[in-house]
Design a protein around this motif. Structure first.
Motif, PDB file in Angstrom:
ATOM      1  N   LEU A  99      17.845  47.935  11.652  1.00  0.00           N
ATOM      2  CA  LEU A  99      18.019  48.551  12.964  1.00  0.00           C
ATOM      3  C   LEU A  99      16.732  48.482  13.748  1.00  0.00           C
ATOM      4  CD1 LEU A  99      19.796  50.412  10.778  1.00  0.00           C
ATOM      5  CD2 LEU A  99      20.248  51.716  12.836  1.00  0.00           C
ATOM      6  N   ASP A 100      16.870  48.575  15.053  1.00  0.00           N
ATOM      7  CA  ASP A 100      15.694  48.689  15.903  1.00  0.00           C
ATOM      8  C   ASP A 100      15.222  50.141  15.899  1.00  0.00           C
ATOM      9  OD1 ASP A 100      14.473  49.103  18.899  1.00  0.00           O
ATOM     10  OD2 ASP A 100      14.120  47.099  18.130  1.00  0.00           O
ATOM     11  N   GLY A 101      13.900  50.332  16.011  1.00  0.00           N
ATOM     12  CA  GLY A 101      13.343  51.680  15.994  1.00  0.00           C
ATOM     13  C   GLY A 101      13.882  52.577  17.087  1.00  0.00           C
ATOM     14  N   SER A 102      14.309  51.977  18.197  1.00  0.00           N
ATOM     15  CA  SER A 102      14.825  52.780  19.315  1.00  0.00           C
ATOM     16  C   SER A 102      16.163  53.440  18.975  1.00  0.00           C
ATOM     17  CB  SER A 102      14.976  51.908  20.568  1.00  0.00           C
ATOM     18  OG  SER A 102      15.869  50.840  20.314  1.00  0.00           O
ATOM     19  N   ASN A 103      16.828  52.960  17.912  1.00  0.00           N
ATOM     20  CA  ASN A 103      18.105  53.549  17.495  1.00  0.00           C
ATOM     21  C   ASN A 103      17.930  54.774  16.590  1.00  0.00           C
ATOM     22  OD1 ASN A 103      19.089  50.206  17.342  1.00  0.00           O
ATOM     23  ND2 ASN A 103      20.041  51.650  18.744  1.00  0.00           N
ATOM     24  N   ILE A 104      16.703  55.011  16.152  1.00  0.00           N
ATOM     25  CA  ILE A 104      16.461  56.117  15.217  1.00  0.00           C
ATOM     26  C   ILE A 104      15.755  57.252  15.965  1.00  0.00           C
ATOM     27  CG2 ILE A 104      15.359  56.789  13.060  1.00  0.00           C
ATOM     28  CD1 ILE A 104      15.545  53.863  12.207  1.00  0.00           C
ATOM     29  N   HIS A 105      16.438  58.383  16.054  1.00  0.00           N
ATOM     30  CA  HIS A 105      15.943  59.526  16.813  1.00  0.00           C
ATOM     31  C   HIS A 105      15.539  60.656  15.862  1.00  0.00           C
ATOM     32  CE1 HIS A 105      17.587  58.110  20.813  1.00  0.00           C
ATOM     33  NE2 HIS A 105      18.196  57.287  19.948  1.00  0.00           N
ATOM     34  N   PHE A 106      14.509  61.400  16.242  1.00  0.00           N
ATOM     35  CA  PHE A 106      14.075  62.553  15.450  1.00  0.00           C
ATOM     36  C   PHE A 106      13.313  63.520  16.372  1.00  0.00           C
ATOM     37  CE2 PHE A 106      10.636  59.542  15.461  1.00  0.00           C
ATOM     38  CZ  PHE A 106       9.480  60.302  15.560  1.00  0.00           C
ATOM     39  N   GLY A 107      13.109  64.726  15.902  1.00  0.00           N
ATOM     40  CA  GLY A 107      12.338  65.705  16.672  1.00  0.00           C
ATOM     41  C   GLY A 107      12.942  65.970  18.031  1.00  0.00           C
ATOM     42  N   LYS A 108      12.067  66.130  19.020  1.00  0.00           N
ATOM     43  CA  LYS A 108      12.508  66.425  20.394  1.00  0.00           C
ATOM     44  C   LYS A 108      12.580  65.123  21.184  1.00  0.00           C
ATOM     45  CE  LYS A 108      10.605  71.105  20.379  1.00  0.00           C
ATOM     46  NZ  LYS A 108       9.655  72.054  21.022  1.00  0.00           N
ATOM     47  N   ASN A 109      13.725  64.455  21.100  1.00  0.00           N
ATOM     48  CA  ASN A 109      13.986  63.209  21.832  1.00  0.00           C
ATOM     49  C   ASN A 109      12.958  62.112  21.529  1.00  0.00           C
ATOM     50  OD1 ASN A 109      16.237  64.335  23.203  1.00  0.00           O
ATOM     51  ND2 ASN A 109      14.838  65.347  24.654  1.00  0.00           N
ATOM     52  N   GLN A 110      12.463  62.093  20.303  1.00  0.00           N
ATOM     53  CA  GLN A 110      11.540  61.038  19.885  1.00  0.00           C
ATOM     54  C   GLN A 110      12.310  59.929  19.180  1.00  0.00           C
ATOM     55  OE1 GLN A 110       8.824  64.108  17.898  1.00  0.00           O
ATOM     56  NE2 GLN A 110       7.368  62.487  18.440  1.00  0.00           N
ATOM     57  N   THR A 111      11.798  58.704  19.308  1.00  0.00           N
ATOM     58  CA  THR A 111      12.379  57.567  18.587  1.00  0.00           C
ATOM     59  C   THR A 111      11.271  56.802  17.881  1.00  0.00           C
ATOM     60  OG1 THR A 111      12.160  55.900  20.322  1.00  0.00           O
ATOM     61  CG2 THR A 111      14.100  57.354  20.434  1.00  0.00           C
ATOM     62  N   MET A 112      11.669  55.827  17.073  1.00  0.00           N
ATOM     63  CA  MET A 112      10.699  54.986  16.370  1.00  0.00           C
ATOM     64  C   MET A 112      10.525  53.646  17.079  1.00  0.00           C
ATOM     65  SD  MET A 112      11.651  55.780  12.379  1.00  0.00           S
ATOM     66  CE  MET A 112      11.697  57.471  11.765  1.00  0.00           C
ATOM     67  N   ALA A 113      10.743  53.648  18.385  1.00  0.00           N
ATOM     68  CA  ALA A 113      10.715  52.395  19.153  1.00  0.00           C
ATOM     69  C   ALA A 113       9.350  51.710  19.104  1.00  0.00           C
ATOM     70  CB  ALA A 113      11.102  52.676  20.601  1.00  0.00           C
ATOM     71  N   GLY A 114       8.278  52.478  18.932  1.00  0.00           N
ATOM     72  CA  GLY A 114       6.944  51.887  18.990  1.00  0.00           C
ATOM     73  C   GLY A 114       6.458  51.262  17.703  1.00  0.00           C
ATOM     74  N   THR A 115       7.249  51.350  16.628  1.00  0.00           N
ATOM     75  CA  THR A 115       6.759  50.843  15.350  1.00  0.00           C
ATOM     76  C   THR A 115       6.759  49.320  15.281  1.00  0.00           C
ATOM     77  OG1 THR A 115       7.050  50.938  12.958  1.00  0.00           O
ATOM     78  CG2 THR A 115       9.063  50.954  14.286  1.00  0.00           C
ATOM     79  N   VAL A 116       5.801  48.777  14.570  1.00  0.00           N
ATOM     80  CA  VAL A 116       5.738  47.318  14.381  1.00  0.00           C
ATOM     81  C   VAL A 116       6.536  46.898  13.148  1.00  0.00           C
ATOM     82  CG1 VAL A 116       3.445  47.226  15.424  1.00  0.00           C
ATOM     83  CG2 VAL A 116       3.645  47.399  12.951  1.00  0.00           C
ATOM     84  N   GLN A 117       7.067  47.879  12.416  1.00  0.00           N
ATOM     85  CA  GLN A 117       7.786  47.597  11.176  1.00  0.00           C
ATOM     86  C   GLN A 117       9.268  47.317  11.426  1.00  0.00           C
ATOM     87  OE1 GLN A 117       6.471  47.539   8.001  1.00  0.00           O
ATOM     88  NE2 GLN A 117       4.409  47.965   8.745  1.00  0.00           N
ATOM     89  N   ASP A 118       9.843  46.433  10.609  1.00  0.00           N
ATOM     90  CA  ASP A 118      11.294  46.249  10.584  1.00  0.00           C
ATOM     91  C   ASP A 118      11.882  47.397   9.760  1.00  0.00           C
ATOM     92  OD1 ASP A 118      11.321  43.851  12.028  1.00  0.00           O
ATOM     93  OD2 ASP A 118      10.863  42.694  10.226  1.00  0.00           O
ATOM     94  N   ILE A 119      12.890  48.065  10.307  1.00  0.00           N
ATOM     95  CA  ILE A 119      13.479  49.223   9.633  1.00  0.00           C
ATOM     96  C   ILE A 119      14.844  48.835   9.073  1.00  0.00           C
ATOM     97  CG2 ILE A 119      14.368  51.561   9.967  1.00  0.00           C
ATOM     98  CD1 ILE A 119      12.296  51.884  12.202  1.00  0.00           C
ATOM     99  N   SER A 120      15.022  49.081   7.782  1.00  0.00           N
ATOM    100  CA  SER A 120      16.297  48.768   7.139  1.00  0.00           C
ATOM    101  C   SER A 120      16.812  49.980   6.363  1.00  0.00           C
ATOM    102  CB  SER A 120      16.146  47.588   6.173  1.00  0.00           C
ATOM    103  OG  SER A 120      15.737  46.421   6.850  1.00  0.00           O
ATOM    104  N   PHE A 121      18.125  50.181   6.424  1.00  0.00           N
ATOM    105  CA  PHE A 121      18.783  51.207   5.607  1.00  0.00           C
ATOM    106  C   PHE A 121      19.428  50.496   4.425  1.00  0.00           C
ATOM    107  CE2 PHE A 121      17.931  53.646   9.260  1.00  0.00           C
ATOM    108  CZ  PHE A 121      18.094  54.992   8.945  1.00  0.00           C
ATOM    109  N   VAL A 122      19.183  51.023   3.227  1.00  0.00           N
ATOM    110  CA  VAL A 122      19.669  50.357   2.014  1.00  0.00           C
ATOM    111  C   VAL A 122      20.264  51.384   1.048  1.00  0.00           C
ATOM    112  CG1 VAL A 122      17.915  48.543   2.192  1.00  0.00           C
ATOM    113  CG2 VAL A 122      17.477  50.558   0.759  1.00  0.00           C
ATOM    114  N   VAL A 123      20.985  50.857   0.068  1.00  0.00           N
ATOM    115  CA  VAL A 123      21.485  51.654  -1.052  1.00  0.00           C
ATOM    116  C   VAL A 123      20.655  51.263  -2.270  1.00  0.00           C
ATOM    117  CG1 VAL A 123      23.479  52.155  -2.514  1.00  0.00           C
ATOM    118  CG2 VAL A 123      23.798  51.740  -0.063  1.00  0.00           C
ATOM    119  N   GLN A 124      20.348  52.255  -3.110  1.00  0.00           N
ATOM    120  CA  GLN A 124      19.528  52.014  -4.304  1.00  0.00           C
ATOM    121  C   GLN A 124      20.095  50.873  -5.148  1.00  0.00           C
ATOM    122  OE1 GLN A 124      16.607  52.086  -5.975  1.00  0.00           O
ATOM    123  NE2 GLN A 124      16.557  54.331  -6.111  1.00  0.00           N
TER     124      GLN A 124
END
Length: 791
Positions: A99-124
C-alpha cells in the motif's frame, strides 16, 4: 632482602603516591578509560554476536529472496524446488499486499505518506522467515490486530493500543497495534520495504477491498551445504518469476549489524588511542619520578639492593594501578554498554544476558595490564645505567645534553617577554612537548572525525553515495493501475510549471544481464538523462549516448560483474541480447549496492518496471515545502520528499548512533585534554622548580611565570589542533572510505563545516586547556623560595 630495604621501599612508594597525587590519579584514569572502552567494545561485539545468532535462529531467514511483481505460477516454483532438492531444504512464497503510505491513517488525521519505505501487509509465514515480537517469539496476530515494524514505531511514535486505519476508496479497515514486529530481513532502514503482520481473515478482507498491489517474496532456505549461486543460476535459466531484485541472506545480516558495528569500530579506535596515551603518560611519569628520586636510587644501590628490586619499587606501583584500574574499568563497562546497546536491544534482542560477554570483556583489562607492565619494564631499563655514585651526584638525567642557546631574548621584536620566553621554551624542549602535541592532535581527531561523519550523513550531498543526484525534491511513483498515466501527466505538468527550474524523469526496470561466469542474472537498471542531476563518478562519466551503461562500485567489483570502464556488458532487452559499453563507475549503498544506469535509448522493459522517479529543482524564491504539498495533494499515491529527508529516513538509526558517538567523542576529548595538560604541567613545574625560583628571585611575579607556561602550552595546542583537523579531513576520509567500501561507497568525501572545525571546536579546546593551565600554574604562587633553594 633486608628489613631496612623493605622499609625504604615502602617509604618511597608512599612518598611517591603522596607527592604525585595528580599524576598518579591521571595515569590511573587513563588506564581505567582504556580498559572501560576496550571492555565495552568487546562487550558490544559479544552482545552483537549473541543477539544476531539468536535472532537468526528464531527468525530462520531465507538464504535467497527473489522479489517479484506481476503474475506467477506456484506450481512451476514447486517443480523447480523438487529438482533442486540437493541444494534447497524449504521454499515458501510470501504474498505482500503493498500500500501507499497515504492510505494508512493514525493519530489525529496523520498518514504515512512521507515515508520512503514500501509498506506491505502480510500474514506470518509457516515454514521459515518468521517475523518476531520484541521477545523474539514468533508473532501470532489475532483478528483486528496488527504488529507494526520497529522502524515505524520509532518514526511515528506509535504505541501498543493505538489504532491505525487502512483506507482504500470508500472502504476502510481499522487495526489495533498489539505488538512491534522485529523483522530479520527488513529491520534496517537501509532495506526499502517494511512488513506489517496481520491475521489471515483480516488479510482476506483487505484483498476484497482491493486495498493495494500484490507483490511476492519467493524465498528459499538452503541445505547446510547448499550452493546459493547454483540455485540462483538455475532459477534464472528456468525462466521463473524474477521481476524484482534477488537478495542473499548475507545482505540482511550486514544491514542488521551495520549501526552497532560502526559504534564498535569507533570505540575500539578510541580505546587503542587511550592505551597509547596511558603508555606515554607512564613514560613521562617514570622519567620525572626517576629524576626526582635519583638520590634515593643511589642510596638503595649503595646499600646493596639489586637492580631488579630497585625496579620493582616502581613497577609494583603500576602493577597495582593496572589491576585496580582493570577491575573498575571492567565493571563500569557494563554500565556504559547499556547506554550504547539501546539500538541493539530494540532491533535485535531485548535480552542480552548471555555469558559470552563476561568472558570476552576480560580480554581488554588483561591486554591493557600486560601492555602497561611490558612498557613499564622497558622504560625502567634506564635504572640499570645509573650507578650509585652518579645517582648521588643527581645530575645524571642531564648528562650528555648539549644546551643550545638560540632565540635570544634581545632578538625578540614581536612578542611580550613572557610570551616569547614560553615560545622559546617549546622550541628548546620540543622533545618534552611532543607528547602534549600528539595528545592534542588525538583530541582534535576524536572530536572532528565523528562530527564530519555526522555532517556528511545529514548533508544533501550524501545522496550521491546512494546513487541519486542532488536535487530539491524527489517524487517516487508507486505501482498502481494509473502509474504510467500519472508519470506522463506529472512530466507534462512540470514542463509547464514556472516554479520548477529543472527536472528529470527516471524509470527503473529489471533486466537480465550476463554475469562474469557467462550465465544470466537479473539487475535493476535505471534509464533517464543523468546530466541534469549528475553524480560524482569514481571513474569515467554518466552514460550519454546510445550503447552506454554505468555501473555501481559494488556491481563493477569482482564480487559483481567484474567490469572496468571501457568493458562491455551484455543486457537482454525484449528477448534480444544487447552489448553496452561501461562509461563510468559510481557509488551506491542502496539495494545491496548493485545498481546500474543507462541512457534513455535502452528500451524500457515494460513488463518489469519497478518504479518511476522524478527529481526536480525549484526556482529561486519558491517555497519547497509548499511545492511538495501541492504535488502530494495532486498525486496522492506519490511519495514526495526533499533529498535531505530521504537520506535521513534511509540511514535512520545509523545517524542516531552517530549522534551518540559525536557526544561521547567530545566528552572523551575534553577529559583527555584536561588530564594530560594537568599531568604535563605538574611534571614540568616539578622539573623546573629551581628555574622558577630563580625567575621569582629576580623579580618576576607568579603571573609572569604563569603566562610563560600558558604561551608555550597554547602554542602546542594550536599546532595540535591544526594537525588534528588535517588528519581528520584526510586520514579520516581514508578510514571512512575503507569501512564504507563494503557497502558500495569506496571514496567518501567528508563534509567539513568550517565554523565548526576551525572555530567552535578549537575555541572549546583552547578555553578548556587555558583554564586547566591557569589552575595548574597556581602552584607557583604557593612555592616557598627558601625551600626550593635548599632542595
Amino acid at each position: 632482602m633486608q628489613k631496612g630495604g623493605k622499609l625504604l621501599f615502602l617509604k618511597i612508594i608512599k612518598n611517591d603516591f603522596y607527592r604525585k597525587k595528580i599524576i598518579t590519579g591521571t595515569v590511573f584514569v587513563f588506564i581505567t578509560m582504556a580498559v572501560l572502552l576496550g571492555a565495552s567494545a568487546t562487550n558490544i561485539v559479544a552482545n552483537l554476536i549473541q543477539s544476531m545468532t539468536e535472532l537468526q535462529e528464531r527468525a530462520v531467514p531465507a538464504d535467497i529472496t527473489q522479489m517479484h511483481s506481476g503474475k506467477y505460477n506456484q506450481g512451476e516454483i514447486d517443480k523447480f524446488t523438487e529438482e533442486q532438492r540437493e541444494n534447497i531444504e524449504m521454499q515458501e512464497t510470501m504474498v505482500l499486499l503493498t500500500l501507499d503510505g497515504s492510505n494508512i491513517h493514525f493519530g489525529k488525521n496523520q498518514t504515512m505518506a512521507g515515508t520512503v519505505q514500501d509498506i506491505s501487509f502480510v500474514v506470518q509465514n509457516k515454514k521459515f522467515d518468521f517475523i518476531l515480537d520484541l521477545d523474539n517469539e514468533k508473532l501470532d496476530i489475532k483478528e483486528g490486530e496488527v504488529a507494526v515494524p520497529i522502524y515505524f514505531m520509532e518514526q511515528y511514535d506509535l504505541k501498543i493500543g493505538d489504532t491505525i486505519t487502512v483506507k482504500s476508496g470508500g472502504d476502510e479497515k481499522a487495526f489495533v497495534i498489539s505488538d512491534y514486529a522485529r523483522d530479520f530481513e527488513m529491520n534496517s532502514s537501509l532495506t526499502s520495504s517494511k512488513r506489517f503482520v496481520i491475521n489471515q481473515n483480516d488479510y482476506d478482507e483487505m484483498l476484497e477491498m482491493q486495498a493495494g498491489e500484490l507483490e511476492y517474496l519467493i524465498e528459499f532456505k538452503l541445505n547446510e551445504n547448499g550452493d546459493s549461486q547454483a540455485v540462483q543460476t538455475a532459477y534464472i535459466e528456468a525462466g521463473l518469476p524474477a521481476n524484482g531484485p534477488t537478495v542473499g541472506g548475507s545482505i540482511f545480516l550486514l544491514f542488521n549489524a551495520m549501526s552497532d558495528a560502526a559504534v564498535v569500530m569507533v570505540i575500539i579506535f578510541i580505546s587503542i588511542l587511550l592505551i597509547i596515551i596511558a603508555s606515554l603518560c607512564i613514560r613521562l611519569t617514570f622519567l620525572a619520578t626517576i629524576d626526582e628520586d635519583l638520590r634515593e636510587i643511589g642510596v638503595m644501590k649503595a646499600i646493596g639492593i639489586s637492580k631488579k628490586d630497585v625496579k620493582n619499587v616502581y613497577l609494583n606501583k603500576y602493577r597495582v594501578m593496572s589491576v585496580a584500574a582493570g577491575i573498575i574499568g571492567y565493571l563500569l563497562s557494563f554500565v556504559l554498554v547499556y547506554l550504547f546497546n539501546g539500538n541493539m536491544r530494540l532491533y535485535l534482542s531485548s535480552d542480552l544476558s548471555g555469558n559470552l560477554k563476561y568472558l570476552l570483556s576480560l580480554i581488554a583489562p588483561l591486554f591493557v595490564y600486560f601492555m602497561i607492565v611490558m612498557y613499564s619494564k622497558k622504560i625502567l631499563k634506564r635504572i640499570d645505567k645509573i650507578s650509585a655514585v652518579e645517582a648521588l651526584r643527581s645530575d645524571i638525567m642531564e648528562r650528555g645534553k648539549n644546551r643550545k642557546y638560540s632565540f635570544r631574548l634581545l632578538t625578540n621584536k614581536f612578542f611580550s617577554t613572557n610570551i616569547y620566553m614560553g615560545l622559546r621554551d617549546v622550541w628548546k624542549r620540543f622533545k618534552l612537548y611532543r607528547l602534549l602535541f600528539f595528545i592534542f592532535v588525538v583530541c582534535t581527531f576524536i572530536v572532528i572525525l565523528p562530527l564530519n561523519m555526522y555532517n556528511t550523513m545529514n548533508s544533501p550531498e550524501f545522496s550521491t553515495y546512494m546513487g541519486i543526484g542532488k536535487s530539491d525534491i524527489r517524487i517516487d511513483l508507486r505501482r498502481t493501475d494509473t502509474i504510467t498515466e500519472d508519470f506522463n501527466k506529472l512530466q507534462e505538468e512540470l514542463k509547464n510549471d514556472s516554479d520548477i527550474e529543472k527536472y528529470a524523469a527516471y524509470i527503473t526496470s529489471s533486466y537480465q544481464v550476463k554475469n562474469a561466469e557467462g550465465s544470466w542474472d537479473y539487475m535493476n537498471i535505471e534509464t533517464g538523462d543523468f546530466s541534469v542531476f549528475p553524480l560524482n563518478y569514481l571513474e569515467g562519466r554518466a552514460p550519454k549516448v546510445e550503447g552506454e551503461i554505468s555501473l555501481s562500485y559494488a556491481n563493477a567489483s569482482k564480487d559483481g560483474l567484474n567490469k572496468k570502464v571501457g568493458d562491455e556488458v551484455v543486457v537482454k532487452v525484449a528477448g534480444t541480447a544487447k552489448t553496452l559499453k561501461v562509461s563510468g563507475i559510481y557509488q551506491d549503498i542502496t539495494n545491496g549496492g548493485k545498481t546500474a544506469k543507462a541512457n534513455t535509448s535502452l528500451s524500457i522493459n515494460e513488463e518489469a518496471v519497478l518504479w518511476y522517479i522524478v527529481s526536480m529543482d525549484v526556482a529561486q524564491g519558491v517555497d519547497i515545502r509548499e511545492k511538495m504539498d501541492y504535488y502530494q495533494n495532486t498525486y496522492e499515491s506519490a511519495q514526495i520528499n526533499d533529498i535531505k529527508e530521504y537520506t535521513q529516513q534511509t540511514l535512520g538509526n545509523i545517524i542516531d548512533q552517530m549522534t551518540t558517538i559525536v557526544i561521547a567523542g567530545i566528552a572523551i576529548a575534553i577529559l583527555i585534554a584536561v588530564l594530560i595538560t594537568a599531568l604535563f604541567l605538574k611534571m614540568l613545574l616539578s622539573k623546573d622548580m629551581s628555574q622558577i625560583a630563580i625567575m621569582r628571585s629576580v623579580g618576576l611575579t607568579s603571573k609572569n611565570v604563569k603566562h610563560q607556561y600558558m604561551a608555550g602550552t597554547l602554542l602546542v595546542l594550536t599546532l595540535g589542533i591544526i594537525f588534528g583537523v588535517l588528519a581528520s579531513n584526510y586520514l579520516g576520509e581514508f578510514l571512512v572510505s575503507m569501512a564504507m567500501s563494503t557497502m558500495g561507497a569506496a571514496k567518501i568525501e567528508l563534509v567539513n563545516i568550517a565554523w565548526q572545525t576551525w572555530l567552535l571546536c578549537p575555541l572549546a579546546l583552547i578555553v578548556v586547556v587555558g583554564y586547566t593551565i591557569s589552575v595548574c600554574c597556581k602552584v607557583t604562587e604557593e612555592d616557598d623560595l627558601s625551600v626550593v633553594f635548599k632542595s
